[in-house]
Scaffold this motif. Structure first.
Motif, mmCIF file in Angstrom:
data_model
loop_
_atom_site.group_PDB
_atom_site.id
_atom_site.type_symbol
_atom_site.label_atom_id
_atom_site.label_comp_id
_atom_site.label_asym_id
_atom_site.label_seq_id
_atom_site.Cartn_x
_atom_site.Cartn_y
_atom_site.Cartn_z
ATOM 1 N N PRO A 75 0.836 -1.199 0.000
ATOM 2 C CA PRO A 75 0.000 0.000 0.000
ATOM 3 C C PRO A 75 0.875 1.255 0.000
ATOM 4 O O PRO A 75 1.951 1.256 0.579
ATOM 5 N N SER A 76 0.408 2.287 -0.675
ATOM 6 C CA SER A 76 1.173 3.532 -0.747
ATOM 7 C C SER A 76 1.105 4.266 0.589
ATOM 8 O O SER A 76 0.228 3.979 1.412
ATOM 9 N N PRO A 77 2.010 5.224 0.825
ATOM 10 C CA PRO A 77 1.940 6.021 2.053
ATOM 11 C C PRO A 77 0.586 6.703 2.209
ATOM 12 O O PRO A 77 0.069 6.825 3.326
ATOM 13 N N GLU A 78 -0.016 7.098 1.093
ATOM 14 C CA GLU A 78 -1.341 7.763 1.145
ATOM 15 C C GLU A 78 -2.418 6.782 1.622
ATOM 16 O O GLU A 78 -3.313 7.155 2.370
ATOM 17 N N ASP A 79 -2.318 5.536 1.162
ATOM 18 C CA ASP A 79 -3.281 4.516 1.613
ATOM 19 C C ASP A 79 -3.128 4.258 3.114
ATOM 20 O O ASP A 79 -4.115 4.127 3.833
ATOM 21 N N LEU A 80 -1.891 4.166 3.546
ATOM 22 C CA LEU A 80 -1.618 3.917 4.967
ATOM 23 C C LEU A 80 -2.163 5.056 5.828
ATOM 24 O O LEU A 80 -2.788 4.829 6.860
ATOM 25 N N GLU A 81 -1.928 6.245 5.366
ATOM 26 C CA GLU A 81 -2.382 7.448 6.071
ATOM 27 C C GLU A 81 -3.919 7.476 6.165
ATOM 28 O O GLU A 81 -4.486 7.758 7.223
ATOM 29 N N ALA A 82 -4.580 7.137 5.055
ATOM 30 C CA ALA A 82 -6.055 7.128 5.043
ATOM 31 C C ALA A 82 -6.593 6.065 6.000
ATOM 32 O O ALA A 82 -7.536 6.316 6.756
ATOM 33 N N ALA A 83 -5.972 4.886 5.991
ATOM 34 C CA ALA A 83 -6.429 3.803 6.868
ATOM 35 C C ALA A 83 -6.242 4.193 8.331
ATOM 36 O O ALA A 83 -7.107 3.943 9.171
ATOM 37 N N ARG A 84 -5.123 4.792 8.619
ATOM 38 C CA ARG A 84 -4.842 5.209 10.007
ATOM 39 C C ARG A 84 -5.850 6.263 10.474
ATOM 40 O O ARG A 84 -6.387 6.185 11.573
ATOM 41 N N LYS A 85 -6.109 7.234 9.603
ATOM 42 C CA LYS A 85 -7.070 8.291 9.966
ATOM 43 C C LYS A 85 -8.454 7.715 10.199
ATOM 44 O O LYS A 85 -9.155 8.093 11.132
ATOM 45 N N ALA A 86 -8.867 6.798 9.321
ATOM 46 C CA ALA A 86 -10.188 6.178 9.449
ATOM 47 C C ALA A 86 -10.265 5.414 10.762
ATOM 48 O O ALA A 86 -11.249 5.517 11.500
ATOM 49 N N TRP A 87 -9.209 4.661 11.060
ATOM 50 C CA TRP A 87 -9.178 3.868 12.290
ATOM 51 C C TRP A 87 -9.223 4.779 13.525
ATOM 52 O O TRP A 87 -10.000 4.559 14.450
ATOM 53 N N GLU A 88 -8.392 5.803 13.518
ATOM 54 C CA GLU A 88 -8.339 6.677 14.699
ATOM 55 C C GLU A 88 -9.656 7.405 14.910
ATOM 56 O O GLU A 88 -10.126 7.549 16.039
ATOM 57 N N TYR A 89 -10.266 7.816 13.816
ATOM 58 C CA TYR A 89 -11.577 8.474 13.921
ATOM 59 C C TYR A 89 -12.621 7.488 14.474
ATOM 60 O O TYR A 89 -13.351 7.802 15.417
ATOM 61 N N GLY A 90 -12.680 6.304 13.894
ATOM 62 C CA GLY A 90 -13.677 5.317 14.317
ATOM 63 C C GLY A 90 -13.481 4.903 15.770
ATOM 64 O O GLY A 90 -14.436 4.760 16.523
ATOM 65 N N ARG A 91 -12.220 4.708 16.150
ATOM 66 C CA ARG A 91 -11.914 4.318 17.529
ATOM 67 C C ARG A 91 -12.367 5.404 18.514
ATOM 68 O O ARG A 91 -13.000 5.110 19.526
ATOM 69 N N GLU A 92 -12.075 6.642 18.149
ATOM 70 C CA GLU A 92 -12.464 7.761 19.017
ATOM 71 C C GLU A 92 -13.979 7.818 19.181
ATOM 72 O O GLU A 92 -14.505 7.977 20.286
ATOM 73 N N GLN A 93 -14.686 7.635 18.069
ATOM 74 C CA GLN A 93 -16.144 7.688 18.119
ATOM 75 C C GLN A 93 -16.724 6.494 18.884
ATOM 76 O O GLN A 93 -17.736 6.621 19.566
ATOM 77 N N MET A 94 -16.068 5.339 18.764
ATOM 78 C CA MET A 94 -16.519 4.142 19.479
ATOM 79 C C MET A 94 -16.439 4.375 20.996
ATOM 80 O O MET A 94 -17.246 3.852 21.757
ATOM 81 N N TYR A 95 -15.489 5.178 21.400
ATOM 82 C CA TYR A 95 -15.314 5.484 22.829
ATOM 83 C C TYR A 95 -16.101 6.708 23.280
ATOM 84 O O TYR A 95 -16.135 7.014 24.471
ATOM 85 N N SER A 96 -16.718 7.417 22.329
ATOM 86 C CA SER A 96 -17.351 8.700 22.664
ATOM 87 C C SER A 96 -18.714 8.547 23.322
ATOM 88 O O SER A 96 -19.258 9.500 23.851
ATOM 89 N N ARG A 97 -19.269 7.327 23.232
ATOM 90 C CA ARG A 97 -20.621 7.048 23.738
ATOM 91 C C ARG A 97 -21.701 7.812 22.963
ATOM 92 O O ARG A 97 -22.837 7.903 23.406
ATOM 93 N N GLN A 98 -21.333 8.330 21.814
ATOM 94 C CA GLN A 98 -22.313 9.020 20.969
ATOM 95 C C GLN A 98 -23.066 8.036 20.073
ATOM 96 O O GLN A 98 -24.083 8.368 19.504
#
Ligand code: ATP
Ligand code: MG
Length: 174
Positions: A75-98
């Motif tokens: 995967p390209s650096p851009e793909d890695l970056e997108a996957a990481r951002k998606a994961w970090e966003y989703g993880r944060e929201q999973m913990y947000s209780r929203q």
């Protein structure tokens, strides 16, 4: 404790099953988030459907870059970056209780291609707030995630019109 649901396999229906669950959950008054790891700018019907329900009820966040090149290519650096951002966003929201249901669409694919660390994903899932249900989708589910999940369904391909050269159909595939 919320359930961990895993949809994998080569047959069609993994993302569709996740969206069916989302629809059901919205009807019960849940707030639902779907983070999409692969889908990017291409237009999918579900985005408009979620807007019709109201994004305060069903929020879809496409955070991918389209299909990543597979095979020997990394995967390209851009793909890695997108996957990481998606994961970090989703993880944060999973913990947000929203949200009472969080769907990580195609996360299996991101893990399979080495874009995310399975141990990190497992740890975050294990420590999530009690009442949050989670759906993971995508081919090649990691065995550690399958072991951890409460529901594991493998979509098995018996037939797909693609084999006859029929391309993706509007309203069915996108
Ligand atoms: P869907 O989004 O339709 O539920 P899926 O999530 O199970 O499919 P993916 O691996 O995410 O499957 O595939 C994404 C796209 O490829 C979708 O447009 C889907 O219809 C199509 N597709 C799914 N399975 C197959 C298959 N076995 N052969 C060809 N195309 C497929
Ligand atoms: Mg899918």
């Amino acid at each position: 404790m919320g359930l961990l649901i895993l949809y994998t396999g080569n047959g069609k229906g993994k993302t569709t099953a996740a969206m069916g669950t989302a629809l059901r959950a919205v009807g019960q008054g849940f707030r639902v988030l779907m983070v999409q790891f692969i889908k990017g700018s291409w237009h999918y019907g579900e985005l408009d459907a979620a807007k019709m329900l109201g994004e305060d009820r069903f929020l879809i966040r496409p955070m991918g870059r389209g299909f990543v090149k597979v095979g020997t290519e990394k995967p390209s650096p851009e793909d890695l970056e997108a996957a990481r951002k998606a994961w970090e966003y989703g993880r944060e929201q999973m913990y947000s209780r929203q949200f009472q249901l969080v769907i990580f669409d195609e996360i299996n694919y991101a893990i399979h291609y080495g874009m995310l660390d399975v141990a990190e994903v497992k740890e975050a899932l294990a420590g999530r707030p009690e009442d949050v249900h989670v759906v993971l989708t995508g081919r090649h589910a990691h065995p550690h995630l399958a072991e951890m999940a409460d529901v594991v369904t493998e979509m098995k391909q018996l037939k797909h019109p693609f084999e006859k050269g029929v391309l993706a159909q509007r309203g069915i595939d996108y």
